[in-house]
Design an enzyme around this catalytic site. Sequence first.
Site, mmCIF file in Angstrom:
data_model
loop_
_atom_site.group_PDB
_atom_site.id
_atom_site.type_symbol
_atom_site.label_atom_id
_atom_site.label_comp_id
_atom_site.label_asym_id
_atom_site.label_seq_id
_atom_site.Cartn_x
_atom_site.Cartn_y
_atom_site.Cartn_z
ATOM 1 N N THR A 1 62.853 -24.271 -29.303
ATOM 2 C CA THR A 1 61.984 -25.447 -29.449
ATOM 3 C C THR A 1 60.921 -25.262 -30.519
ATOM 4 O O THR A 1 60.507 -26.234 -31.158
ATOM 5 C CB THR A 1 61.314 -25.824 -28.115
ATOM 6 O OG1 THR A 1 60.395 -24.798 -27.718
ATOM 7 C CG2 THR A 1 62.347 -26.033 -27.019
ATOM 8 N N LEU B 1 58.804 -30.134 -31.212
ATOM 9 C CA LEU B 1 59.111 -31.209 -30.266
ATOM 10 C C LEU B 1 59.929 -30.617 -29.121
ATOM 11 O O LEU B 1 61.133 -30.853 -28.998
ATOM 12 C CB LEU B 1 59.862 -32.332 -30.965
ATOM 13 C CG LEU B 1 59.144 -32.929 -32.190
ATOM 14 C CD1 LEU B 1 59.953 -34.072 -32.785
ATOM 15 C CD2 LEU B 1 57.738 -33.404 -31.812
ATOM 16 N N HIS B 2 59.254 -29.861 -28.273
ATOM 17 C CA HIS B 2 59.908 -29.043 -27.255
ATOM 18 C C HIS B 2 60.898 -29.839 -26.400
ATOM 19 O O HIS B 2 62.093 -29.539 -26.360
ATOM 20 C CB HIS B 2 58.860 -28.397 -26.347
ATOM 21 C CG HIS B 2 57.854 -27.567 -27.054
ATOM 22 N ND1 HIS B 2 58.119 -26.304 -27.526
ATOM 23 C CD2 HIS B 2 56.556 -27.821 -27.381
ATOM 24 C CE1 HIS B 2 57.039 -25.801 -28.108
ATOM 25 N NE2 HIS B 2 56.080 -26.708 -28.027
ATOM 26 N N ASP B 3 60.389 -30.838 -25.678
ATOM 27 C CA ASP B 3 61.218 -31.531 -24.697
ATOM 28 C C ASP B 3 62.364 -32.311 -25.319
ATOM 29 O O ASP B 3 63.411 -32.509 -24.679
ATOM 30 C CB ASP B 3 60.357 -32.477 -23.856
ATOM 31 C CG ASP B 3 59.427 -31.742 -22.915
ATOM 32 O OD1 ASP B 3 59.695 -30.561 -22.623
ATOM 33 O OD2 ASP B 3 58.431 -32.340 -22.467
ATOM 34 N N CYS C 1 64.396 -31.362 -27.407
ATOM 35 C CA CYS C 1 65.579 -30.508 -27.549
ATOM 36 C C CYS C 1 66.562 -30.711 -26.404
ATOM 37 O O CYS C 1 67.783 -30.732 -26.610
ATOM 38 C CB CYS C 1 65.169 -29.040 -27.612
ATOM 39 S SG CYS C 1 64.407 -28.553 -29.171
#
Length: 311
Positions: free
Chosen positions: A190, A234-236, A238
């Site tokens: 991420t 943009l962690h989530d 992914c």
Amino acid sequence: MRNILIDCDPGHDDALAIITALASSKLNVLGISTIGGNQTLEKVTKNAKNILNFLDVKIPLAMGEDRPLVKKLQTGEEGHGDSGMDGPYFSENNYPIEKERGVLFLWKKIMASEEKVTIVALGPLTNIALLLRTFPEVKEKIECISLMGGGIDRGNCTPLAEFNIYVDPEAAEIVFQSGVKIIMSGLDVTERAEITVAEIDSLKNKGKASNLVYELLKFYNISGRKFGFIDSPLHDLCAVAYLINSEIFEGDNYNVNVITDDGKARGLTYIDKRLSASKENRNTFVLSNVNRSEFVKILMEALEFWDKKLN
């Protein structure tokens, strides 16, 4: 289309994941549940209502658990602000909340589906752990769990633990050891899935949805500077992007475990890379790399969809 349920704690990057999932022709969102995480349950549920109302959609929304299985809730206002999703202004709305609480809501949606369901878990894993423990029969109807959490090489909440796992490691260990197939979008991938400052600026006044995301990411980028980031991971997103186009990601199968003991390693996700390690019981496909430009393209195409629809 792949049937999915989104369990989340919006959250700037949760919002982008929801916006993208609802724009995708490959995903059918059966419902959304919330979990205390980035902020309190009440605040993240309000954020989910704001996003869904803004998009003018009718997706069932349920409130889940307001705290971890064992410890008190630790929120993430350092990165997401007092509301949990600071930046844009949302008008008050009456977006409906389902009567059933999160775990019962998820169970009913899964059991009512004729096809298997994929769970997209974007926050602490409390709701999902309780679902699997309370209704073990759902396992046969879950295709996989695509989650954002953990990190093999590093943490962010602590040097060793990523935020979502650290908030409720007991729940995370239940999920990882459940026998359900897991795709793990941890910090290893991420933090490579960044949107640049120039790409964020390009969204300003481009359209209704693009401008909303610009306002979200402008705040998120500024808050990210406190943690050493110039561009914004943009962690989530992914966990959703993998379901839309898995070919832009790289990863390997491992047996992931979680440290639940109190101490400096609490919340650590770890794998056994020894040559002698068993190749059996590799419960998780751990993502390690992503084609950044193709990843951002998925978001941009979603925003183009919403700009046209909301015009």
